[in-house]
Scaffold this motif. Structure first.
Motif, PDB file in Angstrom:
ATOM      1  N   SER A   1       6.879 -16.215 -25.000  1.00  0.00           N
ATOM      2  CA  SER A   1       7.229 -15.555 -26.074  1.00  0.00           C
ATOM      3  C   SER A   1       6.752 -14.028 -25.863  1.00  0.00           C
ATOM      4  O   SER A   1       5.785 -13.702 -25.915  1.00  0.00           O
ATOM      5  CB  SER A   1       6.484 -15.992 -27.462  1.00  0.00           C
ATOM      6  OG  SER A   1       6.812 -17.492 -27.913  1.00  0.00           O
TER       7      SER A   1
ATOM      8  N   PHE B   1      13.608 -12.906 -24.724  1.00  0.00           N
ATOM      9  CA  PHE B   1      13.652 -14.590 -24.852  1.00  0.00           C
ATOM     10  C   PHE B   1      14.436 -14.999 -23.688  1.00  0.00           C
ATOM     11  O   PHE B   1      15.750 -14.773 -23.692  1.00  0.00           O
ATOM     12  CB  PHE B   1      13.744 -14.922 -26.324  1.00  0.00           C
ATOM     13  CG  PHE B   1      13.868 -16.492 -26.374  1.00  0.00           C
ATOM     14  CD1 PHE B   1      12.881 -17.184 -26.351  1.00  0.00           C
ATOM     15  CD2 PHE B   1      15.089 -16.923 -26.311  1.00  0.00           C
ATOM     16  CE1 PHE B   1      12.650 -18.476 -26.466  1.00  0.00           C
ATOM     17  CE2 PHE B   1      15.192 -18.611 -26.405  1.00  0.00           C
ATOM     18  CZ  PHE B   1      13.769 -19.288 -26.662  1.00  0.00           C
TER      19      PHE B   1
ATOM     20  N   ASP C   1       5.451 -22.533 -26.166  1.00  0.00           N
ATOM     21  CA  ASP C   1       5.583 -21.173 -25.472  1.00  0.00           C
ATOM     22  C   ASP C   1       4.118 -20.784 -25.298  1.00  0.00           C
ATOM     23  O   ASP C   1       3.101 -21.035 -25.608  1.00  0.00           O
ATOM     24  CB  ASP C   1       6.252 -20.392 -26.702  1.00  0.00           C
ATOM     25  CG  ASP C   1       5.339 -20.405 -27.872  1.00  0.00           C
ATOM     26  OD1 ASP C   1       4.732 -21.309 -28.368  1.00  0.00           O
ATOM     27  OD2 ASP C   1       5.332 -19.085 -28.653  1.00  0.00           O
TER      28      ASP C   1
ATOM     29  N   HIS D   1       8.413 -24.015 -30.247  1.00  0.00           N
ATOM     30  CA  HIS D   1       8.611 -23.090 -29.053  1.00  0.00           C
ATOM     31  C   HIS D   1       8.195 -21.441 -29.433  1.00  0.00           C
ATOM     32  O   HIS D   1       8.593 -20.642 -28.608  1.00  0.00           O
ATOM     33  CB  HIS D   1      10.023 -23.158 -28.705  1.00  0.00           C
ATOM     34  CG  HIS D   1      11.204 -22.604 -29.721  1.00  0.00           C
ATOM     35  ND1 HIS D   1      11.419 -23.208 -30.684  1.00  0.00           N
ATOM     36  CD2 HIS D   1      11.680 -21.535 -29.750  1.00  0.00           C
ATOM     37  CE1 HIS D   1      12.470 -22.471 -31.450  1.00  0.00           C
ATOM     38  NE2 HIS D   1      12.295 -21.512 -30.669  1.00  0.00           N
ATOM     39  N   ASP D   2       7.572 -21.060 -30.486  1.00  0.00           N
ATOM     40  CA  ASP D   2       7.301 -19.933 -30.863  1.00  0.00           C
ATOM     41  C   ASP D   2       6.078 -19.569 -31.680  1.00  0.00           C
ATOM     42  O   ASP D   2       5.976 -18.741 -32.397  1.00  0.00           O
ATOM     43  CB  ASP D   2       8.645 -19.068 -31.514  1.00  0.00           C
ATOM     44  CG  ASP D   2       8.964 -19.811 -33.055  1.00  0.00           C
ATOM     45  OD1 ASP D   2       8.163 -20.749 -33.160  1.00  0.00           O
ATOM     46  OD2 ASP D   2       9.402 -19.062 -33.709  1.00  0.00           O
TER      47      ASP D   2
ATOM     48  N   LEU E   1       4.571 -16.219 -32.122  1.00  0.00           N
ATOM     49  CA  LEU E   1       5.431 -15.298 -32.610  1.00  0.00           C
ATOM     50  C   LEU E   1       5.240 -15.590 -33.910  1.00  0.00           C
ATOM     51  O   LEU E   1       5.806 -14.997 -35.028  1.00  0.00           O
ATOM     52  CB  LEU E   1       6.842 -14.962 -32.312  1.00  0.00           C
ATOM     53  CG  LEU E   1       7.070 -14.566 -30.817  1.00  0.00           C
ATOM     54  CD1 LEU E   1       8.628 -14.708 -30.550  1.00  0.00           C
ATOM     55  CD2 LEU E   1       6.480 -13.361 -30.617  1.00  0.00           C
TER      56      LEU E   1
END
Length: 476
Positions: free
Chosen positions: A48, A58, A112, A174-175, A178
Motif C-alpha cells: 500500500s 497500487f 497489505d 487489502h488496504d 491506508l
C-alpha cells in the motif's frame, strides 16, 4: 437412570483423559515447511503506497497473486469454507458451524504491507528469507502473520475432519495501511447487508511483550487492547504576498505557521488520571516509568504530533505559502469536537486556515468482564504458558474501527513474543519473527477457535482429538 448417567459421565472423563492435549497434537507440516510457506507469502509485494507517493502506485496484480497463493497453500480451506471476494481484492472466509443459534466469531487481519527497500536490511525484504531460526521479510509482523497463521490453523483442523459448532469468519483487508476504507469498510458493509453480528472479533494489536520490553515489565505480558484512540488529522496553511528576502515583511508565511504549530505543540493535552483510564496494563508501572516512556505516557492523554512541513522554493525568496500537518490521537473520554476547538483556541489567528484531512471518535471500550475476553485470555495462557495477560488501550488505530456495530467484544492482539527492539522492526528494517513464534501463532488461533466451540456446550465426550474438552478451564 442414575447409573446410566453416572456411567456416561465416567466414560466421558476416561475418554477425555486419554485424548492428547491440543497443544501436543502434531500439526500437518513440519515447522520448516510452515515457515517456508509463510516466507513464500512475503515474496508477494502487496504494497500500500501512500497517496502522496508520486513514483509508485497500487499494483493489483500482486494482490491477485497473493490470493492465488492462498488457494494453493490452503486447499481444504478453499474446498470447505465459503470465500467471498470483496471489492476486488479483500477476502472473507466463512467456515459454517453446525449450530446456527450461536453467533460467529471473527479473526481479522490484512495482507497489505508498507513499502521497503533493501537498504538497511540484512537480507532482501522481499525474499522471505529464513535465517538463524527467524523469518525475515516485510509483513512478517504486520500483518501477514495473522492471515497465514489463522488459515494454517483451520487447514489443520479441516485435515482432522473437525466440524465447528460455531461459525468462524476470517476477514482479510487489502488496504489497512491506508485506513481500510476500500477493504474492511467494504467487508463490514457487506456483513451489515446480511444482518450478521458476532460474539467476538479479534484483530491485530500490541505484541506479547518479553520481560524488560519496557521498564517495569518483569514478566512476559500480553496486552489485549479493549479500545483504541480516535484521531484528528489536519493541516494548517498560510498564504502571503512573499517577496525578496532582502525586503522581508514583519511576519512571513513560514513564521506565522511555525508560531501556530509551536502553540499547539507546547500546550499538550492534560493527562487523565489512572483511575479514570482503568488500564490493567498501566497499573503495572510507577509514575516515573509512565512519565519517561512515550509508549506509556501517550496512553494517558490525547497526543500531538507535528508530522510534515512544506514551504519555500529558494533560499533568497520569501515563501508565499506554508503548510504544516498535525496529528492528534484522541483518548477515550474525549472527542473530535473538543480537540478541534482547543486547536483553534491555541492558534487564534484568522490568517491560518485549518483543513481536516481525517477524523474518528475513540472506539467503544470492550468489556473485560465478558466471557469472550476470558476465552481469549485462557487461549493465550494455554499456548504461551505462564504469562501475564492484561487489558489496556491499543497504541494505534486498526481496521476494527469498521466493526463497532458488529459486536461489543472487540479485542486487539499480535500473537508474537517480542522485545521492544524486535517490535520496532515493524515498518522498519529487518522485520522478522522466529519460526517458533510462528508455530505458536498457529496454535493460538486453533486454541481460540476451539475455546469458542466447546465452552458451556460440550456435554458428551469429544468426537475429534482436536476438541478442547476441559470444561473447568472455560469459566462458563
Amino acid at each position: 437412570m442414575i447409573k446410566s448417567i453416572t456411567l456416561t459421565l465416567l466414560l466421558t472423563v476416561l475418554l477425555v483423559s486419554i485424548l492428547p492435549a491440543v497443544e501436543s497434537i502434531p500439526l500437518i507440516k513440519t515447522p520448516l515447511n510452515y515457515a517456508s510457506d509463510f516466507a513464500g507469502s512475503l515474496k508477494i509485494k502487496t504494497i500500500s503506497f501512500d497517496p502522496s507517493d508520486t513514483e509508485n502506485s497500487f499494483n493489483g496484480t500482486e494482490f491477485i497473486l497473493f490470493r492465488q497463493y492462498l488457494e494453493t497453500k490452503f486447499p481444504k480451506v478453499h474446498a470447505t469454507c465459503t470465500r467471498t471476494i470483496i471489492n476486488t481484492y479483500s477476502l472473507l472466509f466463512k467456515w459454517q458451524g453446525s449450530n446456527t443459534s450461536l453467533k460467529p466469531i471473527f479473526i481479522n487481519g490484512h495482507f497489505d504491507v508498507v513499502p521497503a527497500t533493501a537498504a538497511g536490511w540484512l537480507t532482501d525484504p522481499w525474499n522471505g528469507t529464513i535465517m538463524d531460526g527467524f523469518i525475515y521479510g516485510r509483513g512478517t509482523i504486520d500483518n501477514k502473520l495473522i492471515v497465514m497463521s489463522s488459515l494454517e490453523a483451520i487447514e489443520a483442523m479441516l485435515t482432522a475432519n473437525y466440524v465447528p459448532k460455531r461459525t468462524i469468519y476470517l476477514a482479510f483487508g487489502h488496504d489497512e495501511e491506508l485506513g481500510g476504507n476500500n477493504g474492511h469498510k467494504y467487508i463490514s458493509d457487506y456483513l451489515k447487508s446480511q444482518n450478521i453480528t458476532a460474539e467476538m472479533l479479534i484483530d491485530e494489536g500490541s505484541p506479547i511483550m518479553k520481560e524488560n520490553f519496557l521498564p517495569g515489565i518483569n514478566k512476559t505480558t500480553a496486552l489485549v487492547g479493549i479500545n483504541e484512540k480516535g484521531y484528528l488529522f489536519y493541516n494548517l496553511s498560510v498564504t502571503t504576498p512573499g517577496g525578496h528576502s532582502a525586503m522581508p515583511p514583519p511576519e512571513t508565511a513560514i513564521g506565522i505557521i511555525a508560531k501556530a504549530a509551536l502553540a499547539i505543540e507546547t500546550h499538550p493535552f492534560p493527562n487523565y488520571p489512572l483511575s479514570v483510564i482503568n488500564s490493567e496494563f498501566l497499573n503495572l508501572f510507577n509514575e516515573t516509568n509512565i512519565a519517561n516512556v512515550p509508549y506509556l505516557s501517550s496512553m494517558l492523554k490525547t497526543t500531538t504530533a507535528v508530522t510534515m512541513f512544506k514551504a519555500g522554493i529558494k533560499s533568497n525568496v520569501i515563501a508565499t505559502s506554508a503548510t504544516v500537518w498535525i496529528n492528534h490521537r484522541i483518548i477515550a473520554g474525549s472527542n473530535v469536537t473538543y480537540t478541534l476547538n482547543r486547536v483553534r483556541e491555541l492558534v487564534n489567528d484568522s490568517r491560518v486556515q485549518l483543513v481536516i484531512d481525517g477524523s474518528k471518535e475513540p472506539s467503544p471500550i470492550s468489556p473485560p468482564s465478558a466471557q469472550a475476553y476470558k476465552l481469549v485470555k485462557k487461549s493465550l495462557k494455554k499456548v504461551y504458558g505462564d504469562i501475564r495477560v492484561v487489558t489496556g488501550q491499543m497504541f494505534a488505530n486498526t481496521d476494527t474501527r469498521h466493526y463497532w456495530d458488529l459486536t461489543p467484544n472487540i479485542y486487539r492482539l499480535m500473537p508474537v513474543v517480542c522485545s521492544y527492539a524486535e517490535f520496532s522492526t515493524m515498518h522498519g528494517y529487518n522485520e522478522k519473527i522466529s519460526v517458533d513464534d510462528y508455530m505458536k501463532a498457529i496454535k493460538f488461533y486453533k486454541k481460540l477457535i476451539l475455546k469458542f466451540q466447546t465452552c458451556g456446550q460440550q456435554t458428551t465426550a469429544p468426537t475429534s482429538y482436536l476438541d478442547d474438552s476441559d470444561q473447568s478451564d472455560c469459566d462458563c
